[in-house]
Design an enzyme around this catalytic site. Structure first.
Site, short mmCIF file in Angstrom:
data_model
loop_
_atom_site.label_atom_id
_atom_site.label_comp_id
_atom_site.label_asym_id
_atom_site.label_seq_id
_atom_site.Cartn_x
_atom_site.Cartn_y
_atom_site.Cartn_z
N LYS A 237 84.89 36.35 -37.98
CA LYS A 237 83.52 36.60 -37.67
C LYS A 237 83.19 38.15 -38.51
O LYS A 237 83.33 39.49 -37.72
CB LYS A 237 83.32 36.58 -36.18
N ASP B 195 92.82 28.84 -31.91
CA ASP B 195 93.08 29.11 -30.45
C ASP B 195 92.20 27.29 -30.22
O ASP B 195 92.40 26.13 -29.47
CB ASP B 195 93.19 29.53 -29.70
N TYR C 275 95.23 38.27 -29.43
CA TYR C 275 95.98 37.54 -27.85
C TYR C 275 97.57 38.33 -28.20
O TYR C 275 98.40 38.18 -27.64
CB TYR C 275 96.31 36.42 -28.54
N ASP D 269 81.31 30.47 -35.41
CA ASP D 269 80.49 29.58 -34.28
C ASP D 269 79.84 29.09 -34.71
O ASP D 269 79.31 27.32 -35.09
CB ASP D 269 79.15 30.60 -34.33
MG MG Z 1 95.72 26.70 -26.84
#
Ligand code: MG
Ligand code: NAI
Length: 338
Positions: A175, A233, A123, A209
């Site tokens: 991950k 998020d 991000y 995951d």
């Molecule tokens: Mg969000």
């Protein structure tokens, strides 16, 4: 002594839920001095800037803000105020507790705190197109930036949080099997810091995951989760879903220069101005603020008052199947919190 707090009522239902929240905060007996400031559309209408200098200066002074939701117009050049605040005050930790308040939902007894790194990773917004032949947008490329300092800061925050709040376990979600560097670094730092807390806080790690599936299958195995920006998020919304969604989900943005507390939901333009919004999420965010400033007793009283009003008194706003107005609900909580 009164605590100085920057108060940003915000847009849509923001002023309604913020007024109810200020009333219950004052009912706790803790003294506040409110410095009311503009942000979002309300600020654009007054002076053209969604994040005015006066608002930033106020937060720089108080280092503490209670913020209502801000409307972000879609598609205009308007930069996101939330992202602006995050960068300005280095709000590196996004903390989202989720615990069951209304029993009898799909899950009972959920009690999970998700701590998300808020400044780094995918991000950071470093992306570009690569032209091929006559297609200028043939390839899109995005760079994830993760720093050792950033990883240490967020993982340490999670472990310290666990100790402070009597939590038993921290799960590092990553991950690292595929993203060997950007996620591998996070896991490596996680393991190192977990070692410092050995014997005090249990440590586990899980691939993202699988974590998404385990949250749905066996949420009771989680206590505190710490993860990087994008995974956080996504998982933080999943965790809110386990306890019935937005109306009861608070969040804190903790930084080196300030801390900002808010509900997870937005400005709800569809019900704004009608006096029917549920102020619980904003009130729960205010309870997190009380904990943060060392008024943990008042924070506990406020959380208990919200729960008792909903569960024992059966006073609920429309989103929870009741008929109470924002103000009626707020008055009931204020009565209980005293
Ligand atoms: Mg969000
Ligand atoms: P939203 O969260 O405002 O609303 C989604 C749905 O939940 C609506 O049906 C709304 O009525 C309901 N809802 C939300 N909060 C509620 C409450 N306290 N009580 C009862 N019902 C509630 O999400 P939406 O519609 O996607 O976004 C609206 C605006 O809010 C947008 O401009 C968006 O950018 C902004 N937003 C701001 C945030 C912030 O400032 N932290 C966070 C999320 C969205």
């Amino acid at each position: 002594m009164a605590y100085d707090v920057t108060l940003i009522p915000g847009d849509g239902i923001g002023p309604e839920i913020t007024a109810a929240t200020v009333a219950v905060l004052e009912a706790t007996g803790v003294a506040f001095t409110w410095d009311e400031q503009l942000g979002g559309m309300a600020a654009v209408e007054k002076g053209g800037d969604p994040l005015p200098r006066a608002t930033l200066e106020s937060i720089r002074r108080t280092r503490l803000a209670l913020k209502g939701p801000l409307t972000t117009p879609v598609g205009s050049g308007f930069r996101s105020v939330n992202v602006g605040l995050r960068k300005e005050f280095e709000l590196y930790a996004n903390v989202r507790p989720a615990y069951t308040i209304v029993p009898g939902g799909r899950y009972d007894g959920i009690d999970i705190v998700l701590i998300r790194e808020n400044l780094e990773g995918l991000y950071v917004g470093v992306e570009h197109f690569v032209p091929v032949g006559n297609d200028p947008r043939a390839v899109a490329e995005s760079v994830a930036i993760v720093t050792r300092v950033g990883c240490e800061r967020i993982v340490r925050y999670a472990f310290d949080y666990a100790v402070r709040n009597g939590r038993k376990k921290v799960t590092v979600v990553h991950k690292a099997n595929i993203l060997k560097m950007v996620s591998g670094l996070f896991l490596e730092v996680g393991q190192k810091i977990a070692g410092e807390f050995a014997g005090r806080v249990e440590f586990g790690d899980m691939i993202v995951d699988n974590a998404a599936m385990q949250l749905v299958l066996r949420p009771e195995q989680f206590d505190v989760i710490v993860t990087t920006n994008m995974f956080g998020d996504i998982l933080s919304d999943e965790v809110s879903g386990l306890v019935g969604g937005l109306g009861l989900a608070p969040g804190a943005n903790i930084g080196t220069a300030a801390a900002i507390f808010e509900a997870v939901h937005g400005s709800a333009p569809d019900i704004a101005g009608k006096g029917v919004a549920n102020p619980s999420a904003q009130m729960l965010a205010a309870a997190m603020m009380l904990d943060h400033i060392g008024e943990g007793d008042a924070g506990r009283r406020l959380r208990t008052a919200i729960r008792s009003t909903i569960v024992e008194d059966g006073i609920r706003t429309r989103d929870l199947g009741g008929t109470a107005s924002t103000r009626e609900f707020g008055d009931a909580v204020a009565k209980r919190v005293r």
